[in-house]
Design a protein around this motif. Structure first.
Motif, PDB file in Angstrom:
ATOM      1  N   LEU A  38      42.896 112.192  99.646  1.00 47.31           N
ATOM      2  CA  LEU A  38      42.868 112.796  98.459  1.00 47.31           C
ATOM      3  C   LEU A  38      41.976 113.889  98.364  1.00 47.31           C
ATOM      4  N   GLU A  39      42.259 114.961  97.962  1.00 47.32           N
ATOM      5  CA  GLU A  39      41.245 116.301  97.745  1.00 47.32           C
ATOM      6  C   GLU A  39      40.919 116.678  96.543  1.00 47.32           C
ATOM      7  N   PHE A  63      33.353 118.044  93.162  1.00 41.55           N
ATOM      8  CA  PHE A  63      33.272 116.692  93.438  1.00 41.55           C
ATOM      9  C   PHE A  63      34.065 116.221  94.890  1.00 41.55           C
ATOM     10  N   ALA A  64      33.812 117.490  95.925  1.00 41.96           N
ATOM     11  CA  ALA A  64      34.470 117.301  97.207  1.00 41.96           C
ATOM     12  C   ALA A  64      33.814 116.268  98.030  1.00 41.96           C
ATOM     13  N   PHE A  65      32.736 115.560  97.726  1.00 41.74           N
ATOM     14  CA  PHE A  65      31.956 114.699  98.432  1.00 41.74           C
ATOM     15  C   PHE A  65      32.532 113.438  98.345  1.00 41.74           C
ATOM     16  N   PHE A  66      33.257 113.204  97.147  1.00 44.64           N
ATOM     17  CA  PHE A  66      33.878 111.879  96.891  1.00 44.64           C
ATOM     18  C   PHE A  66      35.362 111.997  97.188  1.00 44.64           C
ATOM     19  N   SER A  67      35.696 113.199  98.054  1.00 41.59           N
ATOM     20  CA  SER A  67      37.242 113.162  98.414  1.00 41.59           C
ATOM     21  C   SER A  67      37.490 112.149  99.560  1.00 41.59           C
ATOM     22  N   GLY A  68      38.637 112.185  99.753  1.00 40.22           N
ATOM     23  CA  GLY A  68      39.150 111.546 101.280  1.00 40.22           C
ATOM     24  C   GLY A  68      38.877 109.981 101.168  1.00 40.22           C
TER      25      GLY A  68
END
Length: 518
Positions: free
Chosen positions: A161-162, A167-172
């Motif tokens: 998930l992107e 909030f990129a830190f919480f991706s993937g």
């Protein structure tokens, strides 16, 4: 979802249940030995067991091993998540762990909000239990299974998930446990409302399981579900849910056969007033399997040997002895069962019927031999070491059924010319590669026989079988596949093949994975 995908998912779910059950079985044996040796009657027979050092060692072993059984739902959560996830099994297990913690605390909060939190002394009477120090609703293994399924789904759907840059830190992968926690919070607050309805349905099912003929349905049903890989799902119903009944022991309520049996076997003992409950519990468990592994299987193998062509008997003898020992020592029955289930399905049904009748007979005479597995070791521990098990009736009934089975199989094989091992004009009984553990060579043969790397979509395994998804089954070279040392193969669905190797299948599967990657 297509019918085939649903079928595949159900089969994969059944296989995942092997992970926690595979842990429960050997730990149960340890608990059985340590539990038996600290009983008063054992100490009277063998005074050295009463020495403080010996007794402390045994009780310590029992205490340490019991942590597994105290956390069965968590084991199911992790095991189901691992088995069902296709993308990243590690993150799936992590998400299941956090999700299960969330589930039990959410139900704890629900009990507080609704004012239904019971006093700890009587909480089991109200369907509540303490898990990991948290008083919560007692939904047993079902809670772990629900969590594991959701964690596996979240992993496969969101592991890549992107999110927006902020909030990129919480991706993937990091998003998976977070999403799982969110879903399990909601589920934990909803389950209490619907659980009573679910319990009601299972309780109605228990009227069949717990009836006089209940052992027939559980024993025969397990045999009939084995070819479809669904026997583990079938067993979980009465082992860990209300379908197997609820039992009050020392003021605490135990749901399902296994938790109640665990308490009586490992904590109460044969001198307890609750030992009289054992025949009601064990009639669904290991003693059914012992009928198969210790008595019926040798009879089937002997019938196959006696009806094999003379020139093939030397090869067949070695193979059949290996298959019987695999069952007697390892509780694995598929290798022998698969030699006739697909070529003589009606004979297999008769076999299941014989097992069911035997299970009912054991129940009638009060045999009380636990636990989960049906090996010779389990018979020794739970049948001979414990008192008041009536183990002699297992031997008598098992011997009688073995004689009946031998003559039934011998007659059927000859009368209908069933092509059991040793009766085919041309056959490959050479499992040298498997005996010599040449897994790399086996893997090369399997990949080649199945049309090469490009034709293999997914490789999985259960206790005895490779389970492989293929693009095109028309390119399979069956003659080449038989040279890999397998004892058989079949196609449960259009583009899915099962190849039987016995208990060494996991090493074959790992080698096939390596061959595909390389």
């Amino acid at each position: 979802m297509t019918k085939r995908k649903i079928s595949d998912s159900i089969q994969r779910f059944g296989r995942t249940l092997l992970l926690p059950i595979g842990v429960l079985a050997p730990v149960g044996m340890i608990l059985g030995i340590s539990g038996a040796l600290v009983q008063t009657y054992m100490i009277e027979r063998f005074p050295f067991l009463g020495y403080e050092a010996v007794n402390t060692l045994l009780t310590s072993i029992r205490t340490i091993a019991s942590v597994v059984f105290d956390n069965i739902p968590l084991l199911f959560a992790m095991g189901v998540a691992y088995g069902m996830s296709k993308k990243d099994k590690g993150i799936s297990v992590f998400a299941a762990t956090t999700g299960y913690l969330t589930l039990i605390i959410a139900m704890h909060v629900w009990l507080i909000i609704t004012g239904k939190m019971a006093d700890p002394e009587v909480m089991t009477q109200y369907g509540q239990i303490e898990v990991l120090g948290i008083q919560t609703m007692n939904i047993n293994a079902a809670g772990g299974i629900i969590t594991g399924l959701l964690a596996a789904w979240a992993t496969d759907k969101f592991y890549n998930l992107e999110l927006p840059t902020a909030f990129a830190f919480f991706s993937g992968k990091k998003s998976v446990p977070i999403i799982t926690i969110g879903f399990m919070t909601v589920i934990g607050l909803i389950i209490p409302f619907i659980w009573s309805l679910f319990v009601g349905l299972l309780t109605n099912l228990s009227s069949v399981y717990l009836s006089v003929v209940g052992p027939f349905f559980t024993a025969a049903g397990e045999r009939l579900f084995i070819p479809f890989g669904l026997h583990h799902v079938w067993n979980v119903l009465f082992r860990f849910t209300e379908a197997g009944g609820s039992y009050v022991i020392d003021g605490e309520t135990y749901v399902g056969v296994v938790p109640a049996m665990t308490e009586i076997l490992f904590n109460q003992g044969p001198n307890s007033e609750y030992w009289s409950m054992m025949p009601k519990l064990t009639r669904f468990m290991a003693q059914q399997q012992m009928l198969v592994t210790l008595f019926i299987f040798p009879a089937i193998a002997f019938a196959m040997y006696k009806t094999a062509y003379k020139e093939n008997k030397a090869y067949v003898k070695s193979m059949l002895i290996t298959m019987v020992l695999t069952a007697v020592l390892g509780n694995v029955t598929e290798p022998l069962e698969f030699t006739f289930v697909f070529i003589a399905p009606l004979l297999y049904v008769v076999y299941a019927f014989i097992v069911g009748i035997g299970a009912v007979l054991l129940s009638f005479v009060g045999v009380a031999i636990g636990y989960i597995r049906g090996t010779i070791f389990d018979f020794t521990i739970f049948g001979l070491l414990y008192e008041q098990t009536n183990w002699i009736f297992l031997v008598l009934i098992g011997t009688g059924l073995a004689i009946v089975t031998y003559f039934v199989f011998r007659w059927a094989i000859i009368r209908f010319d069933i092509k059991t091992p040793g009766r085919e004009e041309q056959q490959n009984l050479d499992n040298t590669l498997l005996k010599e553990k040449r897994y790399d060579e086996i893997a090369k043969i399997v990949v080649k026989a199945l049309g090469g790397k490009g034709n293999i979509l997914n490789v999985d395994n259960c206790i005895t079988r490779l389970r492989i998804d293929l693009k095109d089954v028309r390119v399979i070279d069956k003659d080449v596949l038989t040279t890999s040392g397998c004892t058989g193969f079949f196609f449960p669905t259009a583009k899915h093949i099962h190849v039987v190797y016995g208990p060494q299948v996991e090493f074959v599967k790992n080698a096939v994975d390596d061959e595909i990657r390389n």
